[in-house]
Design a protein around this motif. Structure first.
Motif, PDB file in Angstrom:
ATOM      1  N   GLN A  93     -10.007 -14.335  11.544  1.00 52.50           N
ATOM      2  CA  GLN A  93      -9.268 -14.588  12.842  1.00 52.50           C
ATOM      3  C   GLN A  93      -8.281 -15.938  12.920  1.00 52.50           C
ATOM      4  O   GLN A  93      -7.211 -15.833  13.187  1.00 52.50           O
ATOM      5  CB  GLN A  93      -9.928 -14.813  13.968  1.00 52.50           C
ATOM      6  CG  GLN A  93     -10.890 -13.393  14.318  1.00 52.50           C
ATOM      7  CD  GLN A  93     -11.542 -13.422  15.826  1.00 52.50           C
ATOM      8  OE1 GLN A  93     -10.692 -13.785  16.799  1.00 52.50           O
ATOM      9  NE2 GLN A  93     -12.772 -12.962  15.706  1.00 52.50           N
ATOM     10  N   GLU A  94      -8.820 -16.937  12.014  1.00 54.50           N
ATOM     11  CA  GLU A  94      -7.709 -18.237  12.117  1.00 54.50           C
ATOM     12  C   GLU A  94      -6.694 -17.859  11.065  1.00 54.50           C
ATOM     13  O   GLU A  94      -5.582 -18.316  11.480  1.00 54.50           O
ATOM     14  CB  GLU A  94      -8.801 -19.297  11.643  1.00 54.50           C
ATOM     15  CG  GLU A  94      -9.797 -19.824  12.512  1.00 54.50           C
ATOM     16  CD  GLU A  94      -9.351 -20.003  13.963  1.00 54.50           C
ATOM     17  OE1 GLU A  94      -8.445 -20.789  14.205  1.00 54.50           O
ATOM     18  OE2 GLU A  94     -10.026 -19.590  14.691  1.00 54.50           O
ATOM     19  N   ARG A  95      -7.086 -17.371  10.183  1.00 57.38           N
ATOM     20  CA  ARG A  95      -5.817 -16.799   9.288  1.00 57.38           C
ATOM     21  C   ARG A  95      -4.940 -15.961   9.966  1.00 57.38           C
ATOM     22  O   ARG A  95      -3.595 -16.077  10.044  1.00 57.38           O
ATOM     23  CB  ARG A  95      -6.326 -16.051   8.120  1.00 57.38           C
ATOM     24  CG  ARG A  95      -5.164 -15.665   7.039  1.00 57.38           C
ATOM     25  CD  ARG A  95      -5.256 -14.123   7.133  1.00 57.38           C
ATOM     26  NE  ARG A  95      -4.308 -13.555   6.118  1.00 57.38           N
ATOM     27  CZ  ARG A  95      -3.801 -12.328   6.155  1.00 57.38           C
ATOM     28  NH1 ARG A  95      -4.412 -11.494   7.118  1.00 57.38           N
ATOM     29  NH2 ARG A  95      -3.047 -11.851   5.447  1.00 57.38           N
ATOM     30  N   ALA A  96      -5.515 -14.879  10.621  1.00 59.63           N
ATOM     31  CA  ALA A  96      -4.633 -14.046  11.376  1.00 59.63           C
ATOM     32  C   ALA A  96      -3.895 -14.951  12.646  1.00 59.63           C
ATOM     33  O   ALA A  96      -2.564 -14.634  12.874  1.00 59.63           O
ATOM     34  CB  ALA A  96      -5.202 -12.936  12.360  1.00 59.63           C
ATOM     35  N   SER A 124     -13.477  -8.257  15.025  1.00 63.44           N
ATOM     36  CA  SER A 124     -12.674  -9.501  14.404  1.00 63.44           C
ATOM     37  C   SER A 124     -11.461  -9.626  15.365  1.00 63.44           C
ATOM     38  O   SER A 124     -10.342 -10.205  15.033  1.00 63.44           O
ATOM     39  CB  SER A 124     -12.323  -9.071  13.032  1.00 63.44           C
ATOM     40  OG  SER A 124     -13.347  -8.799  12.146  1.00 63.44           O
ATOM     41  N   LEU A 125     -11.907  -9.784  16.685  1.00 61.78           N
ATOM     42  CA  LEU A 125     -10.787  -9.898  17.575  1.00 61.78           C
ATOM     43  C   LEU A 125     -11.305 -10.804  18.811  1.00 61.78           C
ATOM     44  O   LEU A 125     -12.477 -10.677  19.083  1.00 61.78           O
ATOM     45  CB  LEU A 125     -10.499  -8.608  18.424  1.00 61.78           C
ATOM     46  CG  LEU A 125      -9.261  -7.728  17.685  1.00 61.78           C
ATOM     47  CD1 LEU A 125      -8.798  -6.386  18.301  1.00 61.78           C
ATOM     48  CD2 LEU A 125      -7.792  -8.524  17.130  1.00 61.78           C
ATOM     49  N   GLY A 126     -10.396 -11.676  19.281  1.00 56.63           N
ATOM     50  CA  GLY A 126     -10.818 -12.410  20.350  1.00 56.63           C
ATOM     51  C   GLY A 126      -9.440 -12.574  21.339  1.00 56.63           C
ATOM     52  O   GLY A 126      -8.371 -12.310  20.959  1.00 56.63           O
ATOM     53  N   GLY A 127      -9.678 -13.157  22.505  1.00 58.03           N
ATOM     54  CA  GLY A 127      -8.452 -13.286  23.322  1.00 58.03           C
ATOM     55  C   GLY A 127      -7.422 -14.243  23.080  1.00 58.03           C
ATOM     56  O   GLY A 127      -6.287 -13.796  23.092  1.00 58.03           O
ATOM     57  N   GLU A 128      -7.671 -15.190  22.279  1.00 58.68           N
ATOM     58  CA  GLU A 128      -6.601 -16.094  21.655  1.00 58.68           C
ATOM     59  C   GLU A 128      -5.730 -15.226  20.683  1.00 58.68           C
ATOM     60  O   GLU A 128      -4.654 -15.458  20.828  1.00 58.68           O
ATOM     61  CB  GLU A 128      -7.216 -17.437  21.175  1.00 58.68           C
ATOM     62  CG  GLU A 128      -6.143 -18.388  20.691  1.00 58.68           C
ATOM     63  CD  GLU A 128      -6.679 -19.627  20.077  1.00 58.68           C
ATOM     64  OE1 GLU A 128      -5.907 -20.309  19.428  1.00 58.68           O
ATOM     65  OE2 GLU A 128      -7.958 -19.819  20.288  1.00 58.68           O
ATOM     66  N   LEU A 129      -6.322 -14.627  19.923  1.00 54.69           N
ATOM     67  CA  LEU A 129      -5.490 -13.984  18.905  1.00 54.69           C
ATOM     68  C   LEU A 129      -5.028 -12.897  19.633  1.00 54.69           C
ATOM     69  O   LEU A 129      -3.728 -12.695  19.034  1.00 54.69           O
ATOM     70  CB  LEU A 129      -6.566 -13.299  17.956  1.00 54.69           C
ATOM     71  CG  LEU A 129      -6.165 -12.310  16.588  1.00 54.69           C
ATOM     72  CD1 LEU A 129      -4.838 -13.272  15.953  1.00 54.69           C
ATOM     73  CD2 LEU A 129      -7.151 -12.236  15.746  1.00 54.69           C
ATOM     74  N   LEU A 130      -5.553 -12.119  20.364  1.00 56.17           N
ATOM     75  CA  LEU A 130      -4.628 -10.989  20.935  1.00 56.17           C
ATOM     76  C   LEU A 130      -3.351 -11.452  21.656  1.00 56.17           C
ATOM     77  O   LEU A 130      -2.435 -10.952  21.720  1.00 56.17           O
ATOM     78  CB  LEU A 130      -5.594 -10.516  21.984  1.00 56.17           C
ATOM     79  CG  LEU A 130      -6.823  -9.456  21.506  1.00 56.17           C
ATOM     80  CD1 LEU A 130      -7.483  -9.087  22.644  1.00 56.17           C
ATOM     81  CD2 LEU A 130      -6.050  -8.214  20.870  1.00 56.17           C
ATOM     82  N   LYS A 131      -3.548 -12.716  22.377  1.00 49.37           N
ATOM     83  CA  LYS A 131      -2.361 -13.084  22.928  1.00 49.37           C
ATOM     84  C   LYS A 131      -1.268 -13.583  22.085  1.00 49.37           C
ATOM     85  O   LYS A 131      -0.103 -13.400  22.143  1.00 49.37           O
ATOM     86  CB  LYS A 131      -2.639 -14.673  23.660  1.00 49.37           C
ATOM     87  CG  LYS A 131      -3.440 -14.436  24.993  1.00 49.37           C
ATOM     88  CD  LYS A 131      -3.932 -15.739  25.560  1.00 49.37           C
ATOM     89  CE  LYS A 131      -4.613 -15.555  26.746  1.00 49.37           C
ATOM     90  NZ  LYS A 131      -5.149 -16.932  27.571  1.00 49.37           N
TER      91      LYS A 131
END
Length: 208
Positions: A93-96, A124-131
């Motif tokens: 996720q950090e790389r994405a 492998s998803l979270g709120g920050e990445l989705l934003k």
């Protein structure tokens, strides 16, 4: 016989897009192309061959190489829609997040369109990445749901329960992302009732 998997993905040349009639590849009115930013998936889900074809280790291209390919596509070929066809795009996720941030910095918000129609693991998803994905150009995310039945998910080696899927749906709805959900019907041991329950569950959600 396969001896090993390529580790340095940046050593591979970009696709020879100049050999294609690029006007035949469009999403809506925009020219479109597929991209691979990583290879491999460690999950080993029973119905999926990704770990055999591309390997069980997660290998990535550098963000700089990815951006260079995207800028070339836009500058040379007028491509503005990019479909990421990775085996497990958001596994790291950090790389994405970093890649999405660089895309926003390079192209601006809403200037290009992004998709991952091959599917993204909701594990492998979270709120920050989705934003960040929304800001970078995603309008829709495609998620593999498989089944409502816990025993089927366990047999198939799925990494997270259905409740985690529902949480991601909620966050996507808050952010304004549409969701396409993939179910698999007819796996060994599945009953008609289980398949119907899976569809009924998805019918009650804001998904296609």
């Amino acid at each position: 016989p396969l001896q090993n998997f390529i580790q340095d993905l940046d050593s591979l040349p970009p696709p020879a897009r100049e050999l294609l009639d690029l006007d035949r590849y469009r999403m809506g009115k925009r020219r479109s192309t597929m991209m691979i930013t990583s290879r491999g998936c460690p999950h080993r889900c029973a119905y999926c061959s990704a770990h055999l074809v591309m390997g069980p280790s997660f290998r990535t291209r550098s963000p700089e190489a990815i951006l260079e390919e995207m800028m070339t596509c836009q500058r040379r070929y007028g491509i503005e829609n990019f479909d990421i066809e990775d085996d497990n795009f958001t596994f790291d996720q950090e790389r994405a997040k970093r890649l999405m941030s660089l895309i926003i910095e390079t192209f601006g918000e809403g200037k290009i369109e992004l998709s991952a129609m091959n599917g993204i693991s909701f594990a492998s998803l979270g709120g920050e990445l989705l934003k960040l994905m929304k800001r970078a150009g995603f309008h829709t995310i495609n998620l593999s749901y498989v089944s409502t039945d816990p025993s089927t998910k366990e047999r198939m080696g799925r990494p997270k329960p259905a409740t985690a899927f529902d949480r991601i749906l909620g966050r996507a709805d808050e952010i304004g992302l549409d969701v396409v959900a993939y179910a698999i019907l007819g796996m060994p041991g599945q009953t008609v009732a289980e398949m119907a329950d899976t569809l009924i569950h998805l019918m009650g959600k804001r998904v296609l």
